[in-house]
Scaffold this active site. Sequence first.
Site, PDB file in Angstrom:
ATOM      1  N   LYS A 180       0.888  -1.182   0.000  1.00 38.31           N
ATOM      2  CA  LYS A 180       0.000   0.000   0.000  1.00 38.31           C
ATOM      3  C   LYS A 180       0.919   1.223   0.000  1.00 38.31           C
ATOM      4  CE  LYS A 180      -3.151   3.165   0.989  1.00 38.31           C
ATOM      5  NZ  LYS A 180      -2.317   4.330   0.648  1.00 38.31           N
ATOM      6  N   GLU A 255       9.395   1.226  11.003  1.00 32.08           N
ATOM      7  CA  GLU A 255      10.409   2.274  10.843  1.00 32.08           C
ATOM      8  C   GLU A 255       9.685   3.579  11.081  1.00 32.08           C
ATOM      9  OE1 GLU A 255      13.373   1.561  10.697  1.00 32.08           O
ATOM     10  OE2 GLU A 255      13.415  -0.468   9.903  1.00 32.08           O
ATOM     11  N   GLU A 386       9.494  16.278  15.760  1.00 34.07           N
ATOM     12  CA  GLU A 386      10.100  16.112  14.436  1.00 34.07           C
ATOM     13  C   GLU A 386       9.564  17.212  13.495  1.00 34.07           C
ATOM     14  OE1 GLU A 386       9.122  12.292  12.732  1.00 34.07           O
ATOM     15  OE2 GLU A 386      10.971  12.214  11.587  1.00 34.07           O
TER      16      GLU A 386
END
Length: 485
Positions: A180, A255, A386
Amino acid sequence: MDIKKLKLYRDKCYINGEWINANSKENISVNNPASLEEIGTVPKCGKDETILAIESAQKAFPEWKAKSARERSNILRKWFELIIKNQEELAQIMTIEQGKPIKEARGEITYGASFVEWFSEEAKRVYGDTIPDPMTDRRIIVLKQPVGVVAAITPWNFPSSMITRKCAPALAVGCPVVIKPASQTPFSALALAALAEEAGFPKGTINVITGKASEIGEELSTSPIVRKLSFTGSTEVGKILLQKCSSTVKKVSMELGGHAPFIVFDDADINEAVVGAMQSKFRNTGQTCVCANRIYVQEKVHDEFCEKFIEAVSKLKVGEGLDEEVSSGPMIDEHSLAKVEEHVEDAVQMGAKVAIGGARHSLGKNFYQPTVLTGVTPKAKITFEETFGPVAPVYKFKDEKEVIELANNSPYGLASYFYSRDIGRIWRVAEGLEYGMVGVNTGLTSKAEAPFGGIKESGLGREGSKYGMEDFLEIKYINMSGLDK
Ligand code: SIN
């Protein structure tokens, strides 16, 4: 450039060896982040098509795993060769849909292909074990077998290499895959599927499904047929997927986000440190999980580093990625741009100084100026969230102990970097940093031969290297008895 004219352009899903539309015939629009114009559409698939893709993979599994390692290796090798042969076109597709400068896109195609090459070789090295049994009439044998159907949910920032980094090891050991891709960048995935078809993968071994992320993700993470889910994306979404995968006790590789410290000690080669900081911070317009997020510079070399770093940043050319001169492309969308803007405004309010950049670019749309902030304070959002954009916050520090504590003060643990010429310090700091990856005197650590991955909230598992195979294998232990009769 019109993406539709490229021969690898595909605007249908690839399921069970066929190019198909959504059952509803509905599509989703894909835009160029530099021009904001629609470049094409892909099928808006949901639950039913996902089930079809999973079942196709399940049907393909017995035949694919029964092939010899050499046969699988040869097909992977062919895929690698086709990717390299079509590097330019794949890079163009990537730049048009993702925005990264064409030179970086070419680099990503080579990088992505290197995983296919590496795992085509590793396919032949799935070794088991024999272990001495405590009883003389018995032997312990350990086999490694493919886990089964693998789902890969991949991000928009590396639309090609994150697919090959997940799928090449899965396919190498005998697992079929359902991919996907991110809705912003489906064309790179579909182009890879077109080349996989040409390489000769049997139908159902590689499936690519586009559409409603929540419905497709739900099915991929809860289906009992899927035995392993590999995801690259935010920690927030990773945690949700982990919960969903627990219902069928799937294997997972995650990840997730990062917040990389980049440390420059006073014994470092400052020119090299500037090169590394530019690579680590501004690659892909700062939109990588391994980007330097906090640049710590020791007092004595702080001003020299900043001066050289700002000069290097001033040379970046911002613009549309197909222009060969461009070194910094657009952000992926308005939402990402707004986050960058928020981080810069917040840091400035907390006392940081804008040394260069600090605002949207005059090109408008999704463009932001490459930015350096100095004197950033620990309470600023940018110190712990982040940013995922072209903003480099610089902090001054006094000594080694202090900077290791500062660097480790994060829930993330993906990449970290430092520059020093002192061998004792190199060992101490490399061992002291709580991160899955440490770049010493380099700002780039990603390669097929090395284990990519994080600790803490940056994820689970490793991709690439010999370790990248393990996540797609089950261990089976056979105890043979009665051997003395
Ligand atoms: C990522 O940012 O997700 C991957 C970066 C890399 O492979 O270097």
